[in-house]
Design a protein around this motif. Sequence first.
Motif, PDB file in Angstrom:
ATOM      1  N   ILE A 148      10.212  -0.239 -10.197  1.00  0.00           N
ATOM      2  CA  ILE A 148      10.556   0.769  -9.418  1.00  0.00           C
ATOM      3  C   ILE A 148      12.633   1.362  -9.302  1.00  0.00           C
ATOM      4  O   ILE A 148      13.525   0.069 -10.002  1.00  0.00           O
TER       5      ILE A 148
ATOM      6  N   PRO B 190       9.711   1.462  -0.064  1.00  0.00           N
ATOM      7  CA  PRO B 190       8.921   0.445   0.829  1.00  0.00           C
ATOM      8  C   PRO B 190       8.110  -0.551   0.232  1.00  0.00           C
ATOM      9  O   PRO B 190       7.865  -0.316  -1.101  1.00  0.00           O
TER      10      PRO B 190
ATOM     11  N   GLY C 209       0.968  -1.020  -0.287  1.00  0.00           N
ATOM     12  CA  GLY C 209       0.138   0.112  -0.397  1.00  0.00           C
ATOM     13  C   GLY C 209       0.861   1.120   0.179  1.00  0.00           C
ATOM     14  O   GLY C 209       0.128   2.253  -0.112  1.00  0.00           O
TER      15      GLY C 209
ATOM     16  N   ARG D 297      -4.051  -9.124 -13.638  1.00  0.00           N
ATOM     17  CA  ARG D 297      -2.858 -10.078 -12.906  1.00  0.00           C
ATOM     18  C   ARG D 297      -2.349  -9.731 -11.698  1.00  0.00           C
ATOM     19  O   ARG D 297      -1.972  -9.026 -11.084  1.00  0.00           O
TER      20      ARG D 297
ATOM     21  N   ALA E 107       5.158  -6.050  -6.014  1.00  0.00           N
ATOM     22  CA  ALA E 107       4.483  -4.433  -6.965  1.00  0.00           C
ATOM     23  C   ALA E 107       5.111  -4.128  -6.954  1.00  0.00           C
ATOM     24  O   ALA E 107       5.788  -3.134  -7.848  1.00  0.00           O
ATOM     25  N   ALA E 108       7.149  -4.403  -6.904  1.00  0.00           N
ATOM     26  CA  ALA E 108       8.208  -3.378  -7.827  1.00  0.00           C
ATOM     27  C   ALA E 108       7.810  -3.902  -9.206  1.00  0.00           C
ATOM     28  O   ALA E 108       8.373  -2.055  -9.401  1.00  0.00           O
TER      29      ALA E 108
ATOM     30  N   ALA F   7       3.220   8.286   0.422  1.00  0.00           N
ATOM     31  CA  ALA F   7       3.425   7.519  -0.829  1.00  0.00           C
ATOM     32  C   ALA F   7       4.692   8.511  -1.931  1.00  0.00           C
ATOM     33  O   ALA F   7       4.885   7.675  -2.886  1.00  0.00           O
TER      34      ALA F   7
ATOM     35  N   VAL G  78      -1.224  -9.436  -1.112  1.00  0.00           N
ATOM     36  CA  VAL G  78      -0.819 -10.461  -1.615  1.00  0.00           C
ATOM     37  C   VAL G  78       0.542 -10.700  -0.210  1.00  0.00           C
ATOM     38  O   VAL G  78       1.545  -9.148   0.032  1.00  0.00           O
TER      39      VAL G  78
HETATM   40  C1  LIG Z   1       9.128   7.364   1.485  1.00  0.00           C
HETATM   41  C2  LIG Z   1       7.959   5.652   0.074  1.00  0.00           C
HETATM   42  C3  LIG Z   1       9.749   6.554  -0.974  1.00  0.00           C
HETATM   43  C4  LIG Z   1       9.282   5.417  -1.967  1.00  0.00           C
HETATM   44  N1  LIG Z   1      10.419   5.442  -3.318  1.00  0.00           N
HETATM   45  C5  LIG Z   1      10.316   5.228  -4.507  1.00  0.00           C
HETATM   46  C6  LIG Z   1      11.481   5.441  -5.120  1.00  0.00           C
HETATM   47  O1  LIG Z   1      12.677   5.642  -4.556  1.00  0.00           O
HETATM   48  N2  LIG Z   1      11.286   4.620  -6.056  1.00  0.00           N
HETATM   49  C7  LIG Z   1      10.037   3.600  -6.901  1.00  0.00           C
HETATM   50  O2  LIG Z   1      10.178   3.269  -7.459  1.00  0.00           O
HETATM   51  N3  LIG Z   1       8.962   4.188  -5.781  1.00  0.00           N
HETATM   52  C8  LIG Z   1       8.966   4.155  -4.492  1.00  0.00           C
HETATM   53  N4  LIG Z   1       8.330   4.429  -3.371  1.00  0.00           N
HETATM   54  C9  LIG Z   1       6.804   3.882  -4.219  1.00  0.00           C
HETATM   55  C10 LIG Z   1       6.906   2.403  -3.765  1.00  0.00           C
HETATM   56  O3  LIG Z   1       7.498   1.976  -2.540  1.00  0.00           O
HETATM   57  C11 LIG Z   1       6.866   1.094  -4.705  1.00  0.00           C
HETATM   58  O4  LIG Z   1       6.098   1.584  -5.899  1.00  0.00           O
HETATM   59  C12 LIG Z   1       6.131  -0.137  -4.330  1.00  0.00           C
HETATM   60  O5  LIG Z   1       6.820  -0.919  -5.307  1.00  0.00           O
HETATM   61  C13 LIG Z   1       5.074   0.012  -4.183  1.00  0.00           C
HETATM   62  O6  LIG Z   1       4.901  -1.565  -3.337  1.00  0.00           O
HETATM   63  P1  LIG Z   1       3.062  -1.346  -2.728  1.00  0.00           P
HETATM   64  O7  LIG Z   1       3.738  -3.128  -2.217  1.00  0.00           O
HETATM   65  O8  LIG Z   1       3.705  -0.918  -1.511  1.00  0.00           O
HETATM   66  O9  LIG Z   1       2.245  -1.016  -3.680  1.00  0.00           O
HETATM   67  P2  LIG Z   1       1.234  -1.263  -3.151  1.00  0.00           P
HETATM   68  O10 LIG Z   1       0.795   0.184  -3.017  1.00  0.00           O
HETATM   69  O11 LIG Z   1       0.277  -1.896  -2.924  1.00  0.00           O
HETATM   70  O12 LIG Z   1       0.497  -1.438  -4.444  1.00  0.00           O
HETATM   71  C14 LIG Z   1       0.454  -0.601  -5.401  1.00  0.00           C
HETATM   72  C15 LIG Z   1       0.201  -0.722  -7.412  1.00  0.00           C
HETATM   73  O13 LIG Z   1       0.869  -2.461  -7.508  1.00  0.00           O
HETATM   74  C16 LIG Z   1      -0.587  -3.369  -7.559  1.00  0.00           C
HETATM   75  N5  LIG Z   1       0.062  -4.498  -6.753  1.00  0.00           N
HETATM   76  C17 LIG Z   1       0.444  -3.998  -5.655  1.00  0.00           C
HETATM   77  N6  LIG Z   1       1.095  -5.496  -5.862  1.00  0.00           N
HETATM   78  C18 LIG Z   1       0.528  -6.387  -7.033  1.00  0.00           C
HETATM   79  C19 LIG Z   1       0.834  -7.724  -7.140  1.00  0.00           C
HETATM   80  N7  LIG Z   1       1.132  -8.478  -6.878  1.00  0.00           N
HETATM   81  N8  LIG Z   1       0.671  -8.349  -8.600  1.00  0.00           N
HETATM   82  C20 LIG Z   1      -0.078  -7.455  -9.541  1.00  0.00           C
HETATM   83  N9  LIG Z   1       0.022  -6.191  -9.245  1.00  0.00           N
HETATM   84  C21 LIG Z   1       0.410  -5.831  -8.218  1.00  0.00           C
HETATM   85  C22 LIG Z   1      -1.433  -2.726  -7.331  1.00  0.00           C
HETATM   86  O14 LIG Z   1      -2.615  -2.892  -7.262  1.00  0.00           O
HETATM   87  C23 LIG Z   1      -1.088  -0.994  -6.858  1.00  0.00           C
HETATM   88  O15 LIG Z   1      -1.852  -0.562  -9.009  1.00  0.00           O
HETATM   89  C24 LIG Z   1       7.934   4.742  -2.437  1.00  0.00           C
HETATM   90  C25 LIG Z   1       7.042   5.414  -1.728  1.00  0.00           C
HETATM   91  C26 LIG Z   1       7.836   5.452   0.044  1.00  0.00           C
HETATM   92  C27 LIG Z   1       6.021   5.548   0.611  1.00  0.00           C
END
Ligand SMILES: Cc1cc2nc3c(=O)[nH]c(=O)nc-3n(C[C@H](O)[C@H](O)[C@H](O)COP(=O)(O)OP(=O)(O)OC[C@H]3O[C@@H](n4cnc5c(N)ncnc54)[C@H](O)[C@@H]3O)c2cc1C
Length: 346
Positions: free
Chosen positions: A136, A125, A63, A184, A130-131, A244, A79
């Motif tokens: 990312i 995070p 999230g 997916r 989700a990466a 986020a 997940v």
């Molecule tokens: C403090 C902070 C710093 C950050 N820094 C960076 C950074 O430097 N670089 C960067 O790229 N991002 C960064 N982010 C964004 C975030 O951390 C990444 O995008 C991360 O990969 C999201 O992972 P999540 O599991 O929290 O995804 P979620 O927020 O749970 O989901 C994001 C999206 O992915 C989908 N999803 C999640 N899991 C799956 C799965 N297993 N299969 C299919 N779809 C899925 C969801 O439906 C949604 O659309 C940062 C966020 C924060 C809060």
Amino acid sequence: MVIAQDLMARDLIQRDVSLRTFNTFGVEARAALFARIGSLRDLQQVLVDPRVIDAPRLVLGGGSNILFTRNFDGCVLKVDIPGLQREDHGAFSLVSVGAGENWHAIVERLVDDDVPGLENLALIPGSVGAAPIQNIGAYGVELAERFHSLQTWSIDSGLLQTLNSEDCRFGYRDSVFKHEPGLRLIVSVTFALPRDWNPVTGYVDVENELRRRQITKPKPRDVFDAVVAIRKRKLPDPALIGNAGSFFKNPVVSRQQRTELIERHPSLVSYDIGGGRYKLAAGWLIDACGMKGAVRGRAAVFERQALVLVNLGGATGAEVLALAREVQDVVRVRFGIELEPEPRIV
Ligand SMILES: Cc1cc2nc3c(=O)[nH]c(=O)nc-3n(C[C@H](O)[C@H](O)[C@H](O)COP(=O)(O)OP(=O)(O)OC[C@H]3O[C@@H](n4cnc5c(N)ncnc54)[C@H](O)[C@@H]3O)c2cc1C
């Protein structure tokens, strides 16, 4: 048999669940149905449940890249699939990781186990699954550069598929999955980590941090520690202040657009990304509009990094979204540039 399966599925599904602790913005939203998915078996059981079959579904990891602006009138599939396996293949270690594993914990574990390659992406995070969604990236490395393949479960057809890099169509904070949300579920991701490791230290912040620590020949752990220290200084900790990460992507413009902008704004920050294209620093654009630190009710533009929107405490997703729209409006009026949000808005 059908009854037994139904009973098991019913165990996995909860009704009317608060999502506040399942998103790093910490905004309130409720899921009509919520299921933790710890395995493919769980997923299969949940998807055949009569309450879920025709309901909208939302896949959720940690999230940390999502903004809830309303309740979700369907089933959230959280997940939690675990696992880590490693095989050495010639010049590469292939590391397969369950989608539910915590990204940062895996990066640290691999560095400690002497399987480096992901250390520039430390402290991002969220979950491993989700990466790939937004490919990312941080401090000079993108996931795509260390990617081998992933396994997805097609939610509609129920087919398990292996996708390679080409299938995923990775781009800057982009992949095929961002354009088809909900189709997916990524089950696991396999990384190809070169066994002949070379540090990526070209990014100016990393370079400066290593110099400050008087490290001239960094080991993987040094790069990891440097990245963690930089991120802790620069970014708000979601455990303390809801956010986020970057709320907007850095916009990409043509050479001509950049030249015109620089004529009007000589201190514009931009990076040459090749092919006559330039990436502009969205944080600079927002700052130049006087929006850094702007507070609107309980939502704000982070005072130390204009690219980050924060929940000062008790903000709703709608308040954060209204602030995001205001930022987009002022940047459009001043620079003629459309900022694109990075997180998924639900
Ligand atoms: C403090 C902070 C710093 C950050 N820094 C960076 C950074 O430097 N670089 C960067 O790229 N991002 C960064 N982010 C964004 C975030 O951390 C990444 O995008 C991360 O990969 C999201 O992972 P999540 O599991 O929290 O995804 P979620 O927020 O749970 O989901 C994001 C999206 O992915 C989908 N999803 C999640 N899991 C799956 C799965 N297993 N299969 C299919 N779809 C899925 C969801 O439906 C949604 O659309 C940062 C966020 C924060 C809060």
